[in-house]
Design a protein around this motif. Structure first.
Motif, PDB file in Angstrom:
ATOM      1  N   ARG A  27       1.405 -19.824   9.448  1.00  0.00           N
ATOM      2  CA  ARG A  27       1.666 -18.331   9.833  1.00  0.00           C
ATOM      3  C   ARG A  27       0.475 -17.601   9.105  1.00  0.00           C
ATOM      4  NH1 ARG A  27       4.707 -15.437  12.418  1.00  0.00           N
ATOM      5  NH2 ARG A  27       6.250 -17.392  12.580  1.00  0.00           N
ATOM      6  N   LEU A  28      -0.203 -16.769   9.521  1.00  0.00           N
ATOM      7  CA  LEU A  28      -1.130 -15.735   9.093  1.00  0.00           C
ATOM      8  C   LEU A  28      -0.343 -14.483   8.759  1.00  0.00           C
ATOM      9  CD1 LEU A  28      -4.159 -16.500  11.320  1.00  0.00           C
ATOM     10  CD2 LEU A  28      -3.664 -17.479   9.136  1.00  0.00           C
ATOM     11  N   THR A  29      -0.311 -13.878   7.409  1.00  0.00           N
ATOM     12  CA  THR A  29       0.318 -13.086   7.087  1.00  0.00           C
ATOM     13  C   THR A  29      -0.601 -11.869   6.156  1.00  0.00           C
ATOM     14  OG1 THR A  29       1.113 -13.821   4.954  1.00  0.00           O
ATOM     15  CG2 THR A  29       2.341 -14.422   6.788  1.00  0.00           C
ATOM     16  N   GLY A  30       0.168 -11.083   5.826  1.00  0.00           N
ATOM     17  CA  GLY A  30      -0.363 -10.029   5.110  1.00  0.00           C
ATOM     18  C   GLY A  30       0.470  -9.152   4.064  1.00  0.00           C
ATOM     19  N   GLY A  31       0.138  -7.992   3.722  1.00  0.00           N
ATOM     20  CA  GLY A  31      -0.764  -7.071   4.513  1.00  0.00           C
ATOM     21  C   GLY A  31      -0.328  -7.036   6.186  1.00  0.00           C
ATOM     22  N   GLU A  32      -1.599  -6.511   6.877  1.00  0.00           N
ATOM     23  CA  GLU A  32      -1.660  -6.594   8.175  1.00  0.00           C
ATOM     24  C   GLU A  32      -2.684  -7.311   8.350  1.00  0.00           C
ATOM     25  OE1 GLU A  32      -1.736  -6.744  12.056  1.00  0.00           O
ATOM     26  OE2 GLU A  32       0.114  -5.999  11.049  1.00  0.00           O
ATOM     27  N   PRO A  33      -2.514  -8.783   9.120  1.00  0.00           N
ATOM     28  CA  PRO A  33      -3.697  -9.509   9.330  1.00  0.00           C
ATOM     29  C   PRO A  33      -4.953  -9.070  10.276  1.00  0.00           C
ATOM     30  CG  PRO A  33      -1.653 -10.838   9.310  1.00  0.00           C
ATOM     31  CD  PRO A  33      -1.353  -9.204   9.364  1.00  0.00           C
ATOM     32  N   SER A  34      -4.503  -8.128  11.025  1.00  0.00           N
ATOM     33  CA  SER A  34      -5.219  -7.947  12.246  1.00  0.00           C
ATOM     34  C   SER A  34      -6.305  -6.888  11.461  1.00  0.00           C
ATOM     35  CB  SER A  34      -4.762  -7.372  13.344  1.00  0.00           C
ATOM     36  OG  SER A  34      -3.882  -6.295  13.306  1.00  0.00           O
ATOM     37  N   MET A  35      -6.324  -6.164  10.391  1.00  0.00           N
ATOM     38  CA  MET A  35      -7.074  -5.427   9.759  1.00  0.00           C
ATOM     39  C   MET A  35      -8.268  -6.288   9.405  1.00  0.00           C
ATOM     40  SD  MET A  35      -5.537  -2.411   9.362  1.00  0.00           S
ATOM     41  CE  MET A  35      -6.263  -1.748   7.862  1.00  0.00           C
ATOM     42  N   ARG A  36      -8.194  -7.637   9.396  1.00  0.00           N
ATOM     43  CA  ARG A  36      -9.498  -8.386   9.104  1.00  0.00           C
ATOM     44  C   ARG A  36     -10.294  -8.245  10.498  1.00  0.00           C
ATOM     45  NH1 ARG A  36      -9.701 -12.612   4.763  1.00  0.00           N
ATOM     46  NH2 ARG A  36     -11.539 -13.270   5.998  1.00  0.00           N
ATOM     47  N   ARG A  37     -11.549  -7.991  10.141  1.00  0.00           N
ATOM     48  CA  ARG A  37     -12.544  -7.810  11.457  1.00  0.00           C
ATOM     49  C   ARG A  37     -12.846  -9.338  12.013  1.00  0.00           C
ATOM     50  NH1 ARG A  37     -17.102  -3.377   9.655  1.00  0.00           N
ATOM     51  NH2 ARG A  37     -15.835  -1.600   9.439  1.00  0.00           N
ATOM     52  N   ASP A  38     -12.639 -10.137  10.965  1.00  0.00           N
ATOM     53  CA  ASP A  38     -12.897 -11.587  11.728  1.00  0.00           C
ATOM     54  C   ASP A  38     -11.461 -12.294  11.957  1.00  0.00           C
ATOM     55  OD1 ASP A  38     -12.121 -11.708   9.066  1.00  0.00           O
ATOM     56  OD2 ASP A  38     -13.354 -13.371   8.578  1.00  0.00           O
ATOM     57  N   PHE A  39     -10.609 -11.573  12.215  1.00  0.00           N
ATOM     58  CA  PHE A  39      -9.330 -12.265  12.512  1.00  0.00           C
ATOM     59  C   PHE A  39      -9.328 -13.143  13.605  1.00  0.00           C
ATOM     60  CE2 PHE A  39      -4.822 -11.927  14.369  1.00  0.00           C
ATOM     61  CZ  PHE A  39      -4.215 -12.785  13.341  1.00  0.00           C
ATOM     62  N   THR A  40     -10.040 -12.993  14.881  1.00  0.00           N
ATOM     63  CA  THR A  40      -9.925 -14.081  15.796  1.00  0.00           C
ATOM     64  C   THR A  40     -10.705 -15.054  15.720  1.00  0.00           C
ATOM     65  OG1 THR A  40      -9.913 -12.153  17.633  1.00  0.00           O
ATOM     66  CG2 THR A  40     -10.666 -14.133  18.240  1.00  0.00           C
ATOM     67  N   ASP A  41     -11.948 -14.951  14.627  1.00  0.00           N
ATOM     68  CA  ASP A  41     -12.522 -16.206  14.115  1.00  0.00           C
ATOM     69  C   ASP A  41     -11.511 -17.168  13.068  1.00  0.00           C
ATOM     70  OD1 ASP A  41     -14.911 -15.342  15.528  1.00  0.00           O
ATOM     71  OD2 ASP A  41     -15.502 -14.283  13.745  1.00  0.00           O
ATOM     72  N   ILE A  42     -10.749 -16.283  12.508  1.00  0.00           N
ATOM     73  CA  ILE A  42      -9.854 -17.069  11.548  1.00  0.00           C
ATOM     74  C   ILE A  42      -8.841 -17.894  12.319  1.00  0.00           C
ATOM     75  CG2 ILE A  42      -7.998 -16.755   9.994  1.00  0.00           C
ATOM     76  CD1 ILE A  42      -9.419 -14.131   8.748  1.00  0.00           C
ATOM     77  N   ILE A  43      -8.624 -17.382  13.311  1.00  0.00           N
ATOM     78  CA  ILE A  43      -7.597 -18.335  14.260  1.00  0.00           C
ATOM     79  C   ILE A  43      -8.216 -19.312  14.823  1.00  0.00           C
ATOM     80  CG2 ILE A  43      -6.257 -18.148  16.528  1.00  0.00           C
ATOM     81  CD1 ILE A  43      -5.982 -15.026  16.194  1.00  0.00           C
ATOM     82  N   ALA A  44      -9.398 -19.295  15.212  1.00  0.00           N
ATOM     83  CA  ALA A  44     -10.075 -20.466  15.692  1.00  0.00           C
ATOM     84  C   ALA A  44     -10.386 -21.467  14.549  1.00  0.00           C
ATOM     85  CB  ALA A  44     -11.530 -19.803  16.436  1.00  0.00           C
ATOM     86  N   ALA A  45     -10.762 -20.934  13.403  1.00  0.00           N
ATOM     87  CA  ALA A  45     -10.961 -21.790  12.533  1.00  0.00           C
ATOM     88  C   ALA A  45      -9.676 -22.939  11.821  1.00  0.00           C
ATOM     89  CB  ALA A  45     -11.411 -20.977  11.122  1.00  0.00           C
ATOM     90  N   VAL A  46      -8.834 -22.039  12.064  1.00  0.00           N
ATOM     91  CA  VAL A  46      -7.449 -22.857  11.581  1.00  0.00           C
ATOM     92  C   VAL A  46      -7.014 -23.888  12.875  1.00  0.00           C
ATOM     93  CG1 VAL A  46      -4.891 -22.631  11.166  1.00  0.00           C
ATOM     94  CG2 VAL A  46      -6.503 -20.960  10.215  1.00  0.00           C
ATOM     95  N   ARG A  47      -7.253 -23.568  13.921  1.00  0.00           N
ATOM     96  CA  ARG A  47      -6.853 -24.204  15.108  1.00  0.00           C
ATOM     97  C   ARG A  47      -7.797 -25.587  15.240  1.00  0.00           C
ATOM     98  NH1 ARG A  47      -2.439 -25.239  17.437  1.00  0.00           N
ATOM     99  NH2 ARG A  47      -3.234 -25.262  19.529  1.00  0.00           N
ATOM    100  N   GLU A  48      -9.014 -25.591  14.371  1.00  0.00           N
ATOM    101  CA  GLU A  48      -9.997 -26.769  14.564  1.00  0.00           C
ATOM    102  C   GLU A  48      -9.241 -27.883  13.725  1.00  0.00           C
ATOM    103  OE1 GLU A  48     -13.260 -25.726  11.945  1.00  0.00           O
ATOM    104  OE2 GLU A  48     -13.905 -24.177  13.272  1.00  0.00           O
ATOM    105  N   ASN A  49      -7.998 -27.757  13.247  1.00  0.00           N
ATOM    106  CA  ASN A  49      -7.021 -28.855  12.521  1.00  0.00           C
ATOM    107  C   ASN A  49      -6.058 -29.149  13.755  1.00  0.00           C
ATOM    108  OD1 ASN A  49      -7.984 -28.581   9.673  1.00  0.00           O
ATOM    109  ND2 ASN A  49      -7.335 -26.445   9.988  1.00  0.00           N
ATOM    110  N   LYS A  50      -6.256 -30.485  14.378  1.00  0.00           N
ATOM    111  CA  LYS A  50      -5.672 -31.191  15.096  1.00  0.00           C
ATOM    112  C   LYS A  50      -3.990 -31.426  14.699  1.00  0.00           C
ATOM    113  CE  LYS A  50      -9.218 -31.137  17.930  1.00  0.00           C
ATOM    114  NZ  LYS A  50      -9.244 -29.979  18.906  1.00  0.00           N
ATOM    115  N   GLY A  51      -3.884 -31.391  13.436  1.00  0.00           N
ATOM    116  CA  GLY A  51      -2.552 -31.814  13.088  1.00  0.00           C
ATOM    117  C   GLY A  51      -1.551 -30.163  12.935  1.00  0.00           C
ATOM    118  N   ILE A  52      -2.492 -29.038  13.186  1.00  0.00           N
ATOM    119  CA  ILE A  52      -1.478 -28.011  13.070  1.00  0.00           C
ATOM    120  C   ILE A  52      -1.024 -27.582  14.635  1.00  0.00           C
ATOM    121  CG2 ILE A  52      -1.677 -25.493  12.697  1.00  0.00           C
ATOM    122  CD1 ILE A  52      -3.416 -26.246  10.263  1.00  0.00           C
ATOM    123  N   ARG A  53       0.149 -27.975  14.612  1.00  0.00           N
ATOM    124  CA  ARG A  53       0.666 -27.627  16.258  1.00  0.00           C
ATOM    125  C   ARG A  53       0.890 -26.210  16.367  1.00  0.00           C
ATOM    126  NH1 ARG A  53       4.568 -32.736  15.358  1.00  0.00           N
ATOM    127  NH2 ARG A  53       2.997 -34.344  15.168  1.00  0.00           N
TER     128      ARG A  53
END
Length: 328
Positions: A67-93
């Motif tokens: 779970r991505l949390t904060g603060g407000e996570p979407s304040m990060r300009r690279d938030f969409t890239d962060i989502i994609a980076a975490v999803r590179e891990n196949k074990g994270i369902r």
């Protein structure tokens, strides 16, 4: 495979990863005076590569949910890239975010395309004026449109978090139930938790979720079984409702017995409990890809210090000054 397990035979399948402590809302129970930097490191939040490395280490040790949390996570300009980076891990369902919802309408479709699987939106009142009073932002309609946009983007369920407060939303149960009767929303009432800065508010507004649980059971709601990577909510279903109710009651006896989650702060410290006394630094092991084994070993060895329970009942809130500090 190495699994993260503590001295009480609790296994940890769930990582709550804070990516910023910045927030643009001023919720009365969290940041009533608005965001204030926590120290010299506040501007040095985990980079995209550091996030990639820390989630890879957790995934390799059996973590199934982030779970991505904060603060407000979407304040990060690279938030969409962060989502994609975490999803590179196949074990994270499962990859979820907890958000105040102010950017949902604009961005939720691209978040889903990047791999986000779950959304929690904080909504403490269905009265727009009261929402404004709680959050310091006149954004109620915008957040509601954002929830609609999440369904339009393909999310089959949205979770809505509401912090339970005696004089604020405790008497709005009927309104909330009416709202979820025809919507696939899991409405989660969270007991107000005492923090270092929120003692006065806690003493005025804390109310136990037990009365809501009794009401639900008396009106045909049925408690559902938990999956191993689920959060701490007790979830109730009713045949006449499309939505669900979740209760998070950290002051209930044995709340910590089913703990399955660890936390990493936005500056790269491992926190064994939301209300612990300190954090274990990980950042020195996030500098390159060659330190994954050492990173996993440090996390695993740290679990020997995880306590059996928090000490909220004694009024000990640890280092948590407000809920944006570690990510709630």
């Amino acid at each position: 495979m190495l699994n993260f397990t503590d001295n009480y035979a609790r296994s940890f399948y769930y990582l709550r990863l804070s990516i910023t402590d910045v927030c643009n809302f001023r919720c009365t129970y969290c940041l009533p005076d608005g965001y204030r930097p926590q120290g010299a490191n506040n501007k040095s939040f985990l980079s995209l590569d550091e996030i990639r490395r820390v989630t890879r280490a957790f995934a390799a040790a059996g973590t199934e949910k982030v779970r991505l949390t904060g603060g407000e996570p979407s304040m990060r300009r690279d938030f969409t890239d962060i989502i994609a980076a975490v999803r590179e891990n196949k074990g994270i369902r499962q990859l979820a975010v907890t958000t105040n919802g102010y950017r949902l309408k604009r961005d939720v479709a691209q978040w889903r395309d990047a791999g986000l699987t779950g959304i929690n939106v904080s909504v403490d009142s269905l009265d727009p004026r009261q929402f404004h009073a709680i959050t310091g932002q006149d954004k109620f309609e915008e957040v509601m449109r954002g929830i609609d946009a999440a369904f339009d983007a393909g999310f089959s369920k949205v979770k809505v978090n509401s912090v339970l407060m005696r004089d604020v939303n405790y008497r709005q149960l009927d309104s909330f139930l009416g709202w979820i009767r025809t919507r696939p929303i899991q409405l989660r009432f969270i007991e107000l938790m005492e923090t270092g800065e929120g003692g006065d508010l806690f003493r005025r507004q804390h109310v136990s979720g037990e009365s809501i649980r009794q009401y639900l059971l008396e009106h045909g709601w049925v408690l559902q079984a938990r999956a191993r990577s689920d959060g701490p909510a007790q979830v109730f279903h009713h045949p006449d409702y499309l939505g669900e109710i979740g209760l998070i009651m950290p002051y209930e006896k044995d709340f910590c017995a089913s703990c399955n989650r660890l936390r990493v702060s936005a500056v790269g410290k491992l926190h064994l409990c939301l209300f612990g006394d300190g954090g274990v630094p990980l950042r020195d092991l996030l500098e390159n890809d060659d330190q994954q084994d050492a990173l996993q070993a440090r996390i695993a060895s740290s679990l020997s210090h995880k306590k059996q329970t928090h000490f909220l009942h004694q009024g000990n809130t640890g280092i948590t000054q407000n809920l944006s500090f570690i990510g709630g």
